[in-house]
Design an enzyme around this catalytic site. Structure first.
Site: not given
Length: 185
Positions: A84, A114, A140, A163-164
Site C-alpha cells: 500500500n 548501526h 499499516g 523486534t524478534k
C-alpha cells in the site's frame, strides 16, 4: 579484499558512502522518481519501472506509490505481493517476502542498522536480512526491525514494532510486537 558492496551483502560492517553504493542508490532514486512522481499510477510504464527497480520480484506484484527503497536488487518478492502507499524498504541486506502478502500503508522494513559504539557508528553500518513468509498481512504503520523472520500465515497488527521472530500462524501486536493469538492454519 572485499568491496564495500560485498561487505554489505555478506552482513559485515561496511562504509555506506562508498562510491559504488552511492551510485546504486542514485540509480534507484531516479527510478523511484519516475515511479512516484512521473507515473504515480500503476500502468504499463510503472510496471516496467518496477521490473528494473526490483529485478528479483515476481512479475505479479502491485506497489501503490509512493514507495521507497535503497537498492531494489535485495528485495525478493513472491507472487501477488501488495504494498500500500508510503512503504519504505531499507534493503542493505536481503528482504524476502513470500507470496500472497499484504503490506499495509506506511509499513517500514529495515535491514540497515548501526553499531551502538559512537565512534564506530560514525564510520560504518551493517545490515541483517528480513524474511516474511507466505499468506501474511502486515498492518499499516508497522516497523519490521533488522534480522527478523515472520512465519507463514502471520498477521501483524497496525502500528506494531517487530523486534524478534514471529512464529507461523500467529497474530502479533504492540511495541514490541508479541504474539497474542494462534491463528488457524
Amino acid at each position: 579484499m572485499k568491496t564495500e558492496k560485498e561487505k554489505m551483502l555478506s552482513g559485515e560492517n561496511y562504509f555506506s558512502n562508498d562510491k559504488e553504493l552511492s551510485l546504486d542508490r542514485n540509480r534507484v532514486k531516479k527510478l523511484l522518481h519516475k515511479l512516484n512522481v512521473v507515473e504515480y499510477l500503476m500502468n504499463g510504464n510503472a510496471r516496467a519501472i518496477l521490473r528494473e527497480l526490483l529485478p528479483n520480484a515476481h512479475k505479479r506484484i502491485y506497489i501503490e506509490p509512493p514507495f521507497h527503497c535503497d537498492y531494489g536488487y535485495n528485495i525478493h518478492l513472491g507472487e501477488k505481493v501488495y504494498f500500500n502507499v508510503n512503504c519504505v524498504v531499507l534493503d542493505a541486506a536481503k528482504v524476502t517476502i513470500g507470496s500472497d502478502v499484504f503490506i499495509g500503508p506506511g509499513v517500514h522494513i529495515y535491514t540497515a542498522t548501526h553499531p551502538t559504539n559512537v565512534v564506530e557508528r560514525q564510520k560504518v553500518e551493517f545490515a541483517k536480512p528480513v524474511s516474511i513468509g507466505n499468506d501474511c498481512w502486515i498492518g499499516g504503520n508497522s516497523v519490521l526491525c533488522p534480522g527478523i523472520t515472520i512465519g507463514n500465515g502471520v498477521t501483524i497488527g497496525a502500528g506494531s514494532v517487530v523486534t524478534k521472530d514471529i512464529p507461523e500462524n500467529s497474530l502479533a501486536v504492540g511495541n514490541p510486537a508479541r504474539v497474542i493469538k494462534k491463528l488457524k492454519e
